[in-house]
Each structure stands twice: as structure tokens, then as C-alpha cells.
Design a protein around this motif. Structure first.
Motif, mmCIF file in Angstrom:
data_model
loop_
_atom_site.group_PDB
_atom_site.id
_atom_site.type_symbol
_atom_site.label_atom_id
_atom_site.label_comp_id
_atom_site.label_asym_id
_atom_site.label_seq_id
_atom_site.Cartn_x
_atom_site.Cartn_y
_atom_site.Cartn_z
ATOM 1 N N TYR A 4 0.843 -1.196 0.000
ATOM 2 C CA TYR A 4 0.000 0.000 0.000
ATOM 3 C C TYR A 4 0.879 1.245 0.000
ATOM 4 N N THR A 5 0.578 2.240 -0.818
ATOM 5 C CA THR A 5 1.362 3.473 -0.877
ATOM 6 C C THR A 5 0.472 4.654 -0.543
ATOM 7 N N LYS A 6 1.108 5.769 -0.195
ATOM 8 C CA LYS A 6 0.359 6.963 0.210
ATOM 9 C C LYS A 6 -0.376 7.590 -0.965
ATOM 10 N N ASN A 7 0.028 7.242 -2.198
ATOM 11 C CA ASN A 7 -0.637 7.818 -3.364
ATOM 12 C C ASN A 7 -2.014 7.209 -3.609
ATOM 13 N N TRP A 8 -2.293 6.088 -2.957
ATOM 14 C CA TRP A 8 -3.582 5.437 -3.111
ATOM 15 C C TRP A 8 -4.579 5.954 -2.081
ATOM 16 N N THR A 9 -5.823 6.088 -2.490
ATOM 17 C CA THR A 9 -6.887 6.486 -1.575
ATOM 18 C C THR A 9 -7.729 5.261 -1.254
ATOM 19 N N GLN A 10 -7.765 4.874 0.013
ATOM 20 C CA GLN A 10 -8.508 3.684 0.417
ATOM 21 C C GLN A 10 -10.008 3.934 0.252
ATOM 22 N N VAL A 11 -10.681 3.039 -0.450
ATOM 23 C CA VAL A 11 -12.124 3.154 -0.667
ATOM 24 C C VAL A 11 -12.860 2.874 0.648
ATOM 25 N N THR A 12 -13.793 3.753 0.995
ATOM 26 C CA THR A 12 -14.595 3.562 2.213
ATOM 27 C C THR A 12 -16.062 3.278 1.905
ATOM 28 N N GLU A 13 -16.422 3.383 0.629
ATOM 29 C CA GLU A 13 -17.806 3.165 0.224
ATOM 30 C C GLU A 13 -17.845 2.642 -1.203
ATOM 31 N N PHE A 14 -18.792 1.748 -1.453
ATOM 32 C CA PHE A 14 -18.968 1.213 -2.798
ATOM 33 C C PHE A 14 -20.325 1.655 -3.351
ATOM 34 N N VAL A 15 -20.394 1.708 -4.672
ATOM 35 C CA VAL A 15 -21.643 2.003 -5.370
ATOM 36 C C VAL A 15 -22.002 0.778 -6.204
ATOM 37 N N MET A 16 -23.202 0.227 -5.975
ATOM 38 C CA MET A 16 -23.636 -0.965 -6.694
ATOM 39 C C MET A 16 -24.441 -0.576 -7.934
ATOM 40 N N MET A 17 -23.946 -0.965 -9.088
ATOM 41 C CA MET A 17 -24.604 -0.617 -10.350
ATOM 42 C C MET A 17 -25.938 -1.318 -10.510
ATOM 43 N N GLY A 18 -26.036 -2.525 -9.960
ATOM 44 C CA GLY A 18 -27.256 -3.309 -10.162
ATOM 45 C C GLY A 18 -27.414 -3.678 -11.621
ATOM 46 N N PHE A 19 -28.599 -3.417 -12.168
ATOM 47 C CA PHE A 19 -28.868 -3.706 -13.576
ATOM 48 C C PHE A 19 -28.858 -2.376 -14.334
ATOM 49 N N ILE A 96 -23.116 1.558 -0.422
ATOM 50 C CA ILE A 96 -22.937 0.681 0.731
ATOM 51 C C ILE A 96 -21.525 0.887 1.270
ATOM 52 N N SER A 97 -21.405 0.999 2.572
ATOM 53 C CA SER A 97 -20.103 1.234 3.176
ATOM 54 C C SER A 97 -19.218 0.005 3.028
ATOM 55 N N TYR A 98 -17.911 0.204 3.184
ATOM 56 C CA TYR A 98 -16.969 -0.908 3.078
ATOM 57 C C TYR A 98 -17.275 -1.986 4.124
ATOM 58 N N PRO A 99 -17.455 -1.623 5.423
ATOM 59 C CA PRO A 99 -17.828 -2.665 6.395
ATOM 60 C C PRO A 99 -19.181 -3.298 6.079
ATOM 61 N N GLY A 100 -20.132 -2.490 5.598
ATOM 62 C CA GLY A 100 -21.446 -3.018 5.247
ATOM 63 C C GLY A 100 -21.368 -3.999 4.099
ATOM 64 N N CYS A 101 -20.486 -3.727 3.145
ATOM 65 C CA CYS A 101 -20.312 -4.611 1.999
ATOM 66 C C CYS A 101 -19.741 -5.953 2.435
ATOM 67 N N LEU A 102 -18.717 -5.924 3.287
ATOM 68 C CA LEU A 102 -18.131 -7.167 3.782
ATOM 69 C C LEU A 102 -19.134 -7.932 4.655
ATOM 70 N N SER A 103 -19.938 -7.200 5.426
ATOM 71 C CA SER A 103 -20.955 -7.852 6.265
ATOM 72 C C SER A 103 -22.006 -8.549 5.410
ATOM 73 N N GLN A 104 -22.445 -7.859 4.339
ATOM 74 C CA GLN A 104 -23.425 -8.457 3.438
ATOM 75 C C GLN A 104 -22.867 -9.721 2.793
ATOM 76 N N LEU A 105 -21.605 -9.675 2.360
ATOM 77 C CA LEU A 105 -20.967 -10.837 1.750
ATOM 78 C C LEU A 105 -20.830 -11.978 2.755
ATOM 79 N N PHE A 106 -20.482 -11.636 4.006
ATOM 80 C CA PHE A 106 -20.338 -12.660 5.043
ATOM 81 C C PHE A 106 -21.679 -13.357 5.292
ATOM 82 N N ILE A 107 -22.744 -12.573 5.503
ATOM 83 C CA ILE A 107 -24.048 -13.157 5.829
ATOM 84 C C ILE A 107 -24.581 -13.973 4.655
ATOM 85 N N PHE A 108 -24.409 -13.448 3.437
ATOM 86 C CA PHE A 108 -24.901 -14.158 2.259
ATOM 87 C C PHE A 108 -24.177 -15.498 2.088
#
Length: 317
Positions: A4-19, A96-108
Motif C-alpha cells: 500500500y502506498t500513500k498515493n492510493w486512496t482507500q475506498v470507504t464506500e462502494f456504489v452498486m450498479m445493479g442492472f 454501501i459502506s466498506y464494512p457493510g459490503c463485507l458484512s453483506q458478503l459474510f451473511i450471504f
């Protein structure tokens, strides 16, 4: 993994395109999926209610069926409400937030693995009922059923722990748009800035272990069932025994067919659009069909449904 480098911005939220390609039919798809979701809830709640109220259904087969119905309700509720919010443009509906995304994947993943093991437990129940009917009460006692159900939920819960931990160690530095209607592993891996080779390998091995372990129990159970049926002389008795397995076999075929396709191939280069169609089938369509399959092919369930929901029954209470 890449450092990981300082030039990268860590994603904290995702956008789901859906259909994303159905802008003109957004409302139509919203109504369609909302109807399917509500139908799924009503059907599975009805199964739980009927089995709970009708003493004739207080048997191991229906005990596992209520667990399956509970699971189907949660399984669809993890993804569908968020997808519906995205269809109608609710504020933040596609985010969906990054923790929310991982939580959804875990539960699913947890619920999907649990369903595999529950279907295997139901196959074992049918095997004992048909192949060893004289020992059924001893081999499939209520204590055994409770332990089997608890084991299914526990192993299902443990299944996604390592894959989700490895996913949490990946770096997401943008873009943050998930080309899917929920946080599934494959589209998430496509967004990672890290080397995902090890993560893909673990996902493949865990998925394969769950599918093979549960499907082997089902295959061995039904192999013995078929062998027993071939030795039954009466065609009527043979058909009666097989009919008790027909609904379960149909559900297994639908569920495992799509899962083997989706999760034994994990390459991020696979067709995202086709994967979304298959995902709709096993995460929305199958949970809606399962109660219909079990009730329409089962005279006891149909009779209990008629009794519980008839006006005479309610007046008598």
C-alpha cells in the motif's frame, strides 16, 4: 499482495450498479422483484406457521423444512431490499459502506453454506426413512435433528470467516463501482488493487469443500435410496417412496446447479452480466420456488395449509 502506498486512496464506500442497462424498465423490474420478494416472504412464513400449528407435521422432515424456510427469508432479505432501493433511486440506495459490503458478503455466504448442509441433512433423513424405516425413530430422533440443524448453522457460520478475513486484507483504491446488485466476491475482487490470486484460490477451495461435502452426502443418500427402491417389488410402493423425495431432489437440482456454476469458477474475467442473471436465479427465484415445490407436491402440507387458513379452522379457534 502489492504494498500500500500513500498515493492510493482507500475506498470507504462502494456504489452498486445493479442492472445498469435497463434504465427504461427500472419501474417494471422494481415491481417484478418486489412481487417476488413479498411472495417469498409470505410463502416461507406460511410454511413455518403451518408446521408449527399442525401436530401432524411435527416430524423431522418438516422440522428441517422450517429451518430451510427461515433461512430463505433471511437469504433474500440480505440482498433484495437494498437492490429495490437502488431501482427507485432512494437516497443512498445504491451506496454501501466498506464494512457493510463485507458484512453483506459474510451473511450471504454463511446462509448459502448453511442451506447446502441443511439440504444434505434432509437427504439423510429421507435415506433413513426409506432404507432403514424400522430404525428411523432411533437414528433420526428429535435430539439428532436438533444437533444436525445446529451443526448446519454452525458450519455455515464458520465457512466465510477465512474468505472474508482475506477480503478485508485487500486494498481497494478505486474505482468503487461494483457491477452487481449485491456485494459478491467476484465483482469485489475485480476492484481490488492487490494481488487477488491467493484470495481466489482460497475462495475456490472453500466453495469446493462446502459443495463437495454436502453434495456427497446427498449423492450417497440417494444412491442408497435408488438401490432400495429397485428392490421393492410393488410399483405402487416404489412410487410412493420416491414421491417423498421428489420435492427435495427438485430443490437440490435447482440450488446446486447454479451454485456449482457460480462459485467453482471464480475468475474475475467471467461474464459479469451472465453471473448477475444466475445470481438472481439462486438468490431470488429459487427461494420463491422452494415452498411451492414442497407444498404442491406434498399432500400433507397442502392439507395442513387448507386447514390452517380455512375460515372454519379460525372460527373453531
Amino acid at each position: 499482495m502489492q504494498p500500500y502506498t500513500k498515493n492510493w486512496t482507500q475506498v470507504t464506500e462502494f456504489v452498486m450498479m445493479g442492472f445498469a442497462g435497463i434504465h427504461e424498465a427500472q419501474l417494471l423490474f422494481f415491481i417484478l422483484f418486489l412481487t417476488m420478494y413479498l411472495f417469498t416472504l409470505v410463502e416461507n412464513l406460511a410454511v413455518i406457521l403451518v408446521v408449527g400449528l399442525d401436530h401432524r407435521l411435527q416430524r423431522p422432515m418438516y422440522f428441517f423444512l422450517t429451518h430451510l424456510s427461515c433461512l430463505e427469508i433471511w437469504y433474500t432479505s440480505v440482498t433484495v431490499p437494498k437492490m429495490l432501493a437502488g431501482f427507485i433511486g432512494v437516497d443512498g440506495g445504491k451506496n454501501i459502506s466498506y464494512p457493510g459490503c463485507l458484512s453483506q458478503l459474510f451473511i450471504f455466504t454463511f446462509l448459502g453454506a448453511t442451506e447446502c448442509f441443511l439440504l444434505a441433512a434432509m437427504a439423510y433423513d429421507r435415506y433413513v426413512a426409506i432404507c432403514m424405516p424400522l430404525h428411523y425413530g432411533a437414528l433420526v430422533s428429535w435430539g439428532t435433528c436438533i444437533r444436525l440443524a445446529a451443526a448446519c448453522w454452525l458450519v455455515g457460520f464458520l465457512t466465510p470467516i477465512l474468505p472474508i478475513y482475506l477480503m478485508s486484507q485487500l486494498t481497494f483504491c478505486g474505482p468503487n463501482v461494483i457491477d452487481h446488485f449485491f456485494c459478491d466476491a467476484s465483482p469485489l475482487l475485480a476492484l481490488s488493487c492487490s494481488d487477488v490470486t491467493w484470495k481466489e484460490t482460497v475462495d475456490f477451495l472453500v466453495s469446493l469443500a462446502v459443495l463437495l461435502a454436502s453434495s456427497m452426502v446427498i449423492a450417497v443418500s440417494y444412491g442408497n435410496i435408488v438401490w432400495t427402491l429397485l428392490h421393492i417389488r410393488s410399483a405402487a410402493e416404489r412410487w410412493k417412496a420416491f414421491s417423498t423425495c421428489a420435492a427435495h431432489l427438485t430443490v437440490v437440482s435447482l440450488f446446486y446447479g447454479t451454485l456449482f456454476f457460480m462459485y467453482v469458477q471464480t475468475k474475475v474475467t467471467s461474464s459479469i452480466n451472465f453471473n448477475k442473471v444466475v445470481s438472481v436465479f439462486y438468490s431470488i427465484v429459487t427461494p420463491m420456488l422452494n415452498p411451492l415445490i414442497y407444498s404442491l407436491r406434498n399432500k400433507e402440507v397442502k392439507g395442513a395449509l387448507g386447514g390452517v387458513f380455512s375460515l372454519k379452522s379460525w372460527k373453531g379457534q
